[in-house]
Design a protein around this motif. Sequence first.
Motif, PDB file in Angstrom:
ATOM      1  N   PHE A 180      28.204 -38.739 118.770  1.00 30.64           N
ATOM      2  CA  PHE A 180      28.774 -39.873 119.496  1.00 30.64           C
ATOM      3  C   PHE A 180      28.234 -41.211 118.989  1.00 30.64           C
ATOM      4  N   ASP A 181      27.443 -41.161 117.924  1.00 35.57           N
ATOM      5  CA  ASP A 181      26.902 -42.386 117.341  1.00 35.57           C
ATOM      6  C   ASP A 181      27.946 -43.022 116.423  1.00 35.57           C
ATOM      7  N   ALA A 182      28.076 -44.345 116.472  1.00 34.76           N
ATOM      8  CA  ALA A 182      29.119 -45.044 115.719  1.00 34.76           C
ATOM      9  C   ALA A 182      28.987 -44.822 114.213  1.00 34.76           C
ATOM     10  N   GLY A 183      27.761 -44.808 113.702  1.00 24.82           N
ATOM     11  CA  GLY A 183      27.553 -44.625 112.273  1.00 24.82           C
ATOM     12  C   GLY A 183      27.964 -43.246 111.796  1.00 24.82           C
ATOM     13  N   TYR A 184      27.527 -42.220 112.512  1.00 22.34           N
ATOM     14  CA  TYR A 184      27.896 -40.857 112.124  1.00 22.34           C
ATOM     15  C   TYR A 184      29.406 -40.642 112.239  1.00 22.34           C
ATOM     16  N   THR A 185      30.009 -41.238 113.260  1.00 17.64           N
ATOM     17  CA  THR A 185      31.455 -41.116 113.419  1.00 17.64           C
ATOM     18  C   THR A 185      32.182 -41.765 112.245  1.00 17.64           C
ATOM     19  N   ALA A 186      31.709 -42.930 111.804  1.00 20.39           N
ATOM     20  CA  ALA A 186      32.330 -43.618 110.675  1.00 20.39           C
ATOM     21  C   ALA A 186      32.181 -42.802 109.394  1.00 20.39           C
ATOM     22  N   ALA A 187      31.015 -42.175 109.212  1.00 18.43           N
ATOM     23  CA  ALA A 187      30.805 -41.340 108.030  1.00 18.43           C
ATOM     24  C   ALA A 187      31.757 -40.146 108.045  1.00 18.43           C
ATOM     25  N   ARG A 188      31.904 -39.526 109.192  1.00 18.57           N
ATOM     26  CA  ARG A 188      32.833 -38.390 109.314  1.00 18.57           C
ATOM     27  C   ARG A 188      34.267 -38.816 109.006  1.00 18.57           C
ATOM     28  N   ASP A 189      34.668 -39.965 109.538  1.00 21.37           N
ATOM     29  CA  ASP A 189      36.018 -40.447 109.302  1.00 21.37           C
ATOM     30  C   ASP A 189      36.252 -40.717 107.811  1.00 21.37           C
ATOM     31  N   ALA A 190      35.233 -41.261 107.118  1.00 19.60           N
ATOM     32  CA  ALA A 190      35.366 -41.545 105.694  1.00 19.60           C
ATOM     33  C   ALA A 190      35.539 -40.262 104.892  1.00 19.60           C
ATOM     34  N   VAL A 191      34.770 -39.225 105.255  1.00 21.20           N
ATOM     35  CA  VAL A 191      34.895 -37.932 104.574  1.00 21.20           C
ATOM     36  C   VAL A 191      36.276 -37.336 104.835  1.00 21.20           C
ATOM     37  N   LEU A 207      35.634 -40.827 100.039  1.00 14.51           N
ATOM     38  CA  LEU A 207      34.468 -40.639  99.176  1.00 14.51           C
ATOM     39  C   LEU A 207      34.795 -39.787  97.957  1.00 14.51           C
ATOM     40  N   GLY A 208      36.024 -39.323  97.853  1.00 15.70           N
ATOM     41  CA  GLY A 208      36.329 -38.340  96.820  1.00 15.70           C
ATOM     42  C   GLY A 208      35.788 -36.989  97.255  1.00 15.70           C
ATOM     43  N   TRP A 209      35.310 -36.186  96.298  1.00 13.90           N
ATOM     44  CA  TRP A 209      34.676 -34.937  96.718  1.00 13.90           C
ATOM     45  C   TRP A 209      33.184 -35.188  96.913  1.00 13.90           C
ATOM     46  N   VAL A 210      32.666 -34.669  97.989  1.00 12.83           N
ATOM     47  CA  VAL A 210      31.256 -34.866  98.343  1.00 12.83           C
ATOM     48  C   VAL A 210      30.407 -33.898  97.540  1.00 12.83           C
ATOM     49  N   HIS A 211      29.389 -34.432  96.856  1.00  8.62           N
ATOM     50  CA  HIS A 211      28.509 -33.556  96.084  1.00  8.62           C
ATOM     51  C   HIS A 211      27.110 -33.430  96.675  1.00  8.62           C
ATOM     52  N   THR A 212      26.662 -34.474  97.434  1.00 10.12           N
ATOM     53  CA  THR A 212      25.300 -34.456  97.965  1.00 10.12           C
ATOM     54  C   THR A 212      25.263 -35.092  99.344  1.00 10.12           C
ATOM     55  N   VAL A 213      24.499 -34.478 100.244  1.00 13.24           N
ATOM     56  CA  VAL A 213      24.224 -35.049 101.560  1.00 13.24           C
ATOM     57  C   VAL A 213      22.712 -35.088 101.720  1.00 13.24           C
ATOM     58  N   ARG A 214      22.202 -36.213 102.206  1.00 13.60           N
ATOM     59  CA  ARG A 214      20.757 -36.321 102.463  1.00 13.60           C
ATOM     60  C   ARG A 214      20.565 -36.736 103.918  1.00 13.60           C
ATOM     61  N   ALA A 215      19.755 -35.986 104.640  1.00 14.49           N
ATOM     62  CA  ALA A 215      19.517 -36.262 106.059  1.00 14.49           C
ATOM     63  C   ALA A 215      18.029 -36.225 106.344  1.00 14.49           C
ATOM     64  N   CYS A 216      17.577 -37.119 107.211  1.00 15.39           N
ATOM     65  CA  CYS A 216      16.165 -37.083 107.602  1.00 15.39           C
ATOM     66  C   CYS A 216      16.009 -37.438 109.076  1.00 15.39           C
ATOM     67  N   THR A 217      14.992 -36.853 109.686  1.00 13.90           N
ATOM     68  CA  THR A 217      14.573 -37.209 111.033  1.00 13.90           C
ATOM     69  C   THR A 217      13.051 -37.306 111.014  1.00 13.90           C
ATOM     70  N   LEU A 218      12.545 -38.519 111.131  1.00 15.94           N
ATOM     71  CA  LEU A 218      11.115 -38.771 111.001  1.00 15.94           C
ATOM     72  C   LEU A 218      10.591 -39.359 112.302  1.00 15.94           C
ATOM     73  N   ASP A 219       9.769 -38.595 112.995  1.00 18.11           N
ATOM     74  CA  ASP A 219       9.203 -39.044 114.270  1.00 18.11           C
ATOM     75  C   ASP A 219       7.997 -39.935 114.021  1.00 18.11           C
ATOM     76  N   PRO A 220       7.791 -40.951 114.850  1.00 13.63           N
ATOM     77  CA  PRO A 220       6.641 -41.838 114.646  1.00 13.63           C
ATOM     78  C   PRO A 220       5.297 -41.197 114.965  1.00 13.63           C
ATOM     79  N   GLY A 221       5.290 -40.162 115.806  1.00 14.77           N
ATOM     80  CA  GLY A 221       4.052 -39.488 116.157  1.00 14.77           C
ATOM     81  C   GLY A 221       4.334 -38.117 116.731  1.00 14.77           C
ATOM     82  N   PRO A 222       3.346 -37.242 116.734  1.00 16.84           N
ATOM     83  CA  PRO A 222       3.579 -35.870 117.180  1.00 16.84           C
ATOM     84  C   PRO A 222       3.707 -35.752 118.691  1.00 16.84           C
ATOM     85  N   PRO A 223       4.441 -34.729 119.154  1.00 17.38           N
ATOM     86  CA  PRO A 223       4.483 -34.435 120.585  1.00 17.38           C
ATOM     87  C   PRO A 223       3.191 -33.761 121.019  1.00 17.38           C
TER      88      PRO A 223
END
Length: 336
Positions: free
Chosen positions: A125-136, A141-157
């Motif tokens: 439901f995030d605007a950025g991810y929705t826009a990326a999905r719509d572009a694909v 984008l043509g044919w997609v060859h690479t996707v890079r994703a990261c989730t980096l927390d500022p500190g441990p739970p």
Amino acid sequence: MRIGLAGVGRIGAFHAQTLRTLPAIGTLVLADTDAVRAHLVAAQLGETGVVVLDRPDDLFSAGLDGLVIAAATDAHPELLERGVDAGIPVFCEKPVAPDVQGTLAVIDRVGGTEVPVQVGFQRRFDAGYTAARDAVAAGKLGWVHTVRACTLDPGPPTPEYVAASGGFFRDCSVHDFDIIRWVTGREVVEVFARGTNRGADFFRASGDVDTLAAMLVLDDDTLALVSATRYNAAGYDVRLEVLGSQDSVAVGLDDRLPLRSVEPGVRWPGGPAYPLFMDRFRPAFAAELSAFVDLVAGRGQSPCTVFDALEAFYIAEACERSRQENRSVRLDEVRR
């Protein structure tokens, strides 16, 4: 509309604040295993239009139109199944169960029912991810060859959280796995994953890692690279890059990106960084719960089903097996 909320810990209390802002909800009914905590959250919300029950069991006889589950993970299956059995539309925070076997058991109970169930993967439901999905989807984008994703927390739970989380792949990177499927429209067929521990000892004591990386092979031979850590003191950093033969797009490259350039004269991004995932995804969480209200009202289909949750969990399961056995793992090995 009368909506129940099971669990008012950190994410539950956050959801309670959002639910109170939705005009369609006339009454919010709170219940937690800690009744004192439920009353404290109700007081913060203001008593008008908020009801507190003594225990979560009481929700199922409270005349609810819909139920939001934000309790501890091990309580999700029973609450979800009881809600569906009572004919109450359910929103359940991910995961629907602590493991694949438990998820399959829930699907056996609720997968064929007409009672709607929505699983909480807010990045959809995030605007950025929705826009990326719509572009694909539009072929921009043509044919997609690479996707890079990261989730980096500022500190441990906390150590207690880590011990009950099911592991970093299932607890955190499962969001990346879901969004990679959703944005690309493709399925993962094989993974290779590693994890390390250079931080607190309690990660290793729980059989978990504090930093991880995985390479996913999609069913059209697109490569997806996923990374995550519990130690990113610069701030909460979540991004997605989709690289194609004709164009490339990125989610998360804004002025609050917690990544400092050392190139001369470059002063972007200006900050400040997002301190927590709730700050980064506040609009997405609101849109997600608004979509659930529409689901309760009979408008549309579930935007994220229990079957979607299972597919993301399969990827997490394969990554964990790959990490432990130090080999590539095909998704067919973990499907049941």
